[in-house]
Design a protein around this motif. Structure first.
Motif, PDB file in Angstrom:
ATOM      1  N   LEU A 179       0.840  -1.199   0.000  1.00  0.00           N
ATOM      2  CA  LEU A 179       0.000   0.000   0.000  1.00  0.00           C
ATOM      3  C   LEU A 179       0.875   1.249   0.000  1.00  0.00           C
ATOM      4  N   GLY A 180       2.011   1.181   0.694  1.00  0.00           N
ATOM      5  CA  GLY A 180       2.938   2.303   0.695  1.00  0.00           C
ATOM      6  C   GLY A 180       3.470   2.596  -0.697  1.00  0.00           C
ATOM      7  N   SER A 185      12.448   1.645 -10.360  1.00  0.00           N
ATOM      8  CA  SER A 185      11.473   0.852 -11.096  1.00  0.00           C
ATOM      9  C   SER A 185      11.592  -0.630 -10.731  1.00  0.00           C
ATOM     10  N   SER A 186      12.834  -1.103 -10.565  1.00  0.00           N
ATOM     11  CA  SER A 186      13.023  -2.500 -10.189  1.00  0.00           C
ATOM     12  C   SER A 186      12.435  -2.775  -8.810  1.00  0.00           C
ATOM     13  N   LEU A 187      12.597  -1.814  -7.898  1.00  0.00           N
ATOM     14  CA  LEU A 187      12.041  -2.006  -6.549  1.00  0.00           C
ATOM     15  C   LEU A 187      10.515  -2.045  -6.596  1.00  0.00           C
ATOM     16  N   ILE A 188       9.924  -1.166  -7.404  1.00  0.00           N
ATOM     17  CA  ILE A 188       8.466  -1.170  -7.509  1.00  0.00           C
ATOM     18  C   ILE A 188       7.991  -2.452  -8.197  1.00  0.00           C
ATOM     19  N   THR A 241       3.543   5.825  -5.857  1.00  0.00           N
ATOM     20  CA  THR A 241       3.354   6.098  -7.286  1.00  0.00           C
ATOM     21  C   THR A 241       2.158   7.018  -7.519  1.00  0.00           C
ATOM     22  N   LEU A 242       1.161   6.914  -6.623  1.00  0.00           N
ATOM     23  CA  LEU A 242      -0.058   7.704  -6.802  1.00  0.00           C
ATOM     24  C   LEU A 242       0.146   9.164  -6.418  1.00  0.00           C
ATOM     25  N   VAL A 243       0.816   9.395  -5.284  1.00  0.00           N
ATOM     26  CA  VAL A 243       0.895  10.757  -4.746  1.00  0.00           C
ATOM     27  C   VAL A 243       2.307  11.323  -4.824  1.00  0.00           C
ATOM     28  N   LEU A 251      -2.353  -1.874 -10.553  1.00  0.00           N
ATOM     29  CA  LEU A 251      -1.993  -1.195 -11.802  1.00  0.00           C
ATOM     30  C   LEU A 251      -0.886  -0.173 -11.589  1.00  0.00           C
ATOM     31  N   SER A 252      -0.950   0.551 -10.460  1.00  0.00           N
ATOM     32  CA  SER A 252       0.051   1.594 -10.259  1.00  0.00           C
ATOM     33  C   SER A 252       1.440   0.983 -10.089  1.00  0.00           C
TER      34      SER A 252
END
Lengths: 283, 323
Positions: A121-122, B290-293, A127-129, B45-46
């Motif tokens: 969630l973090g 990006s890799s971490l996400i 990415t969202l905010v 998706l994010s």
């Protein structure tokens, strides 16, 4: 032959019962050990400066005033954003979507959200905010915490509203009261202790959350009241200080950990008392 | 209700307002419900979006590449995935039997007056913030294991054929074994309380008939209670597994943050959550971030599947109960 079978069954029973008792002792053993550690190390480093001074640079003495303040702000943001939406969504599940596929889906997804790892969630809120705003902020931290508050409040509101006897709904509706008024003035009033308990449990849960704040509110060594800027908060300060090689920082981390544990367990206890008192008064 | 359909005929101004408010409120709560639905999808998706650079560069191979080199911009998820699975498996091996024992104790063995306090104490364990587990693990458990337990494990179990590779290595204290143990302590209260709750749903006549036929407590639990609650028990175990897979802070403290593959449980490793927590603020290039996400996305997928199974299993018992 029969005797030996009997003896064998009794022996098996005895062994299994002993193992179950040992398992319970095993569980309680860790609880006692962890609480003891937190208590002794925390009390040892507790002093007045903890509540009056800012987080210090390495090697210096100081307190965690800015972190306490930041945690309060972040938790408040999380509750203020998450709880109203949670109550409304819980109302939707209990009152407006009985037996509908949408309600079932929402309930299922909410259950998954309830146990989803907070770090995920973090990252989502990052990415969202944060990625959109271009910098870490307390607001982003509050939003991340709101996503943890949301499913807890949805779940308890849903359950508590379902416990309200349907006679109350029918009585109000038969008097010609519109449904939204029934919900607001009859159902919420009757389910209030339960809903408050849900919000308290959510508060207990978010006040110890660390992982989502690492990507959103981050940390701040100084006092700030600007929610658009990074803000200090207890869990991240504990994390940073405990992982550091400086002894003074580690001591502060223990003091913070002690305060955090006391707060979280106090809130859960309060929630339990409310539930218990309510249960007794209903029976 | 008719008033909302024929407002002009019978309804006064107030009825119209009420009907409007009713519709508005219905939209409001439906919107909130849908928001819950959307937030889970948006989270997935994010992260897919945030990790797109890594997925594009490395493709599906990202999952089993063992490289993790921020300088060369070369990333793969194998080491964190491996660490996540190993620590979670250790946690489950310890936690499942212990939780079963606790649930059995709390429902069948303990005297009535003891059940409440012991149950609350176990639940208290679930309420402690995970960062406290991490600190305790780092400052208390790690030195203890390094001094008293791991040297013995290395000297005795480390020499075994085949399995020896699991138990040999320098007794640092930090490592996958320690992380697994801390995770086990954290998930025990979760699994135990789910098991206790589902054990309590077994109809008393069912148990009493077994006792009346002369069954022992163990036989009642094993042959009556467990078959009746099997799906929910598995659900509870998966719920614990979901937590063990995604737990961050406790693991970050005691895992050692080392990016190499090792069979030894005594050596430091890494997990998905710990990698993200440790390196996120240090990620200085878009590909690193990006890799971490992308790692986060993998974790999300895995826990989503595990939790879905858990909820479906738990639901089966609820259906049997008729609610």
């Amino acid at each position: 032959m029969t005797f030996s079978l009997y003896a064998r069954r009794r022996a098996r029973n005895l062994i299994a019962q002993t193992l179950a008792i040992l398992a319970t002792l095993f569980g309680l053993f860790w609880l006692v050990w962890i609480m003891w550690t937190t208590l002794t190390k925390g009390l040892g480093s507790l002093n007045l400066a903890l509540f009056t001074q800012m987080t210090p640079p390495p090697g210096d003495a100081g307190g965690m005033l800015n972190a306490f303040y930041g945690s309060a702000v972040l938790s408040l943001l999380g509750i203020v954003i998450g709880a109203p939406i949670g109550v409304l969504a819980g109302t939707f599940l209990a009152e407006y979507s009985r037996k509908s596929w949408l309600g079932e889906t929402v309930r299922f997804v909410n259950d998954i959200l309830l146990s989803a790892p907070s770090i995920v969630l973090g990252l989502f809120v990052y990415t969202l905010v944060v990625a959109q705003m271009g910098h870490f902020s307390a607001l982003a931290g509050g939003i991340a915490l709101a996503f943890i508050v949301l499913p807890v409040v949805v779940r308890t509101t849903d359950e508590m509203l379902q416990l309200v006897p349907s006679q109350m709904r029918e009585a109000a509706l038969s008097l010609g009261v519109p449904q939204w008024k029934v919900t607001m003035q009859v159902l919420y009033r009757s389910a209030l202790p339960g809903i408050v308990t849900g919000i308290l449990l959510a508060l207990a849960r978010i006040s110890g959350e660390t992982a989502p704040l690492l990507f959103t509110a981050l940390n701040n060594q100084y006092w700030t009241t600007n929610i658009m800027a990074p803000m200090a908060n207890v869990p991240v300060v504990i994390f940073q200080y405990a992982m550091s090689p400086y002894e003074s920082w580690q001591e502060l981390a223990w003091a913070g950990a002690f305060m955090l544990t006391v707060f979280v367990l106090g809130i859960s206890l309060l929630a339990r008392v409310i539930v218990l008192r309510n249960k007794i008064s209903h029976d | 209700m008719n008033a909302t359909i024929f407002p002009s005929a019978v309804a006064g101004k107030r009825d119209i307002l009420d009907a409007r408010a009713d519709r508005g409120f219905r939209w409001l709560v439906t919107g909130a419900g849908v928001l819950v639905l959307v937030s889970l999808a948006a989270a997935a998706l994010s992260m897919l979006w945030g990790g797109r650079a890594a997925f594009q560069k490395f493709g599906i191979e990202f999952l089993w590449r063992d490289a993790w080199d921020p300088v060369m911009q070369d990333f793969g998820a194998l080491v964190p995935i491996y660490g996540t699975i190993v620590t979670a498996v250790i946690a489950m091996i310890i936690a499942v039997p212990i939780s079963f024992g606790i649930a059995m104790f709390l429902t069948e063995i303990a005297p009535k007056w003891l059940r409440g306090p012991v149950g609350s104490a176990i639940e208290l364990l679930a309420g402690i913030p995970s960062i406290i587990y991490g600190m305790w693990g780092l400052f208390v458990l790690v030195p203890f294991l390094a001094e008293h337990v791991y040297p013995w494990v290395d000297a005795n179990l480390g020499q075994m054929p085949l399995a020896g590779a699991l138990f040999s290595g320098p007794p640092l204290g930090l490592g996958m074994g320690t992380a697994g143990l801390v995770l086990a302590i954290m998930v025990i209260p979760f699994i135990a309380s789910v098991m206790r709750d589902v054990f309590l749903t077994v109809p008393t006549p069912l148990k009493e008939s077994a006792y009346a036929l002369g069954a022992t407590t163990t036989e009642v639990v094993w042959d009556v209670v467990l078959p009746y609650t099997r799906s929910a028990v598995i659900g509870g175990i998966f719920l614990g597994l979901g937590r063990a897979l995604g737990e961050t802070m406790a693991v970050t403290f005691v895992l050692g943050n080392a990016h190499f593959l090792t069979t030894s449980l005594l050596e430091p490793g890494n997990s998905i959550a710990a990698t993200i927590a440790n390196e996120f603020t240090e990620a200085d290039s878009p590909m690193y971030l990006s890799s971490l996400i992308a790692l986060g996305f993998v974790l999300f997928l895995v826990t989503f599947v595990v939790l879905t199974i858990a909820r479906l299993m738990l639901r089966q018992l609820a259906r049997k109960e008729g609610n």
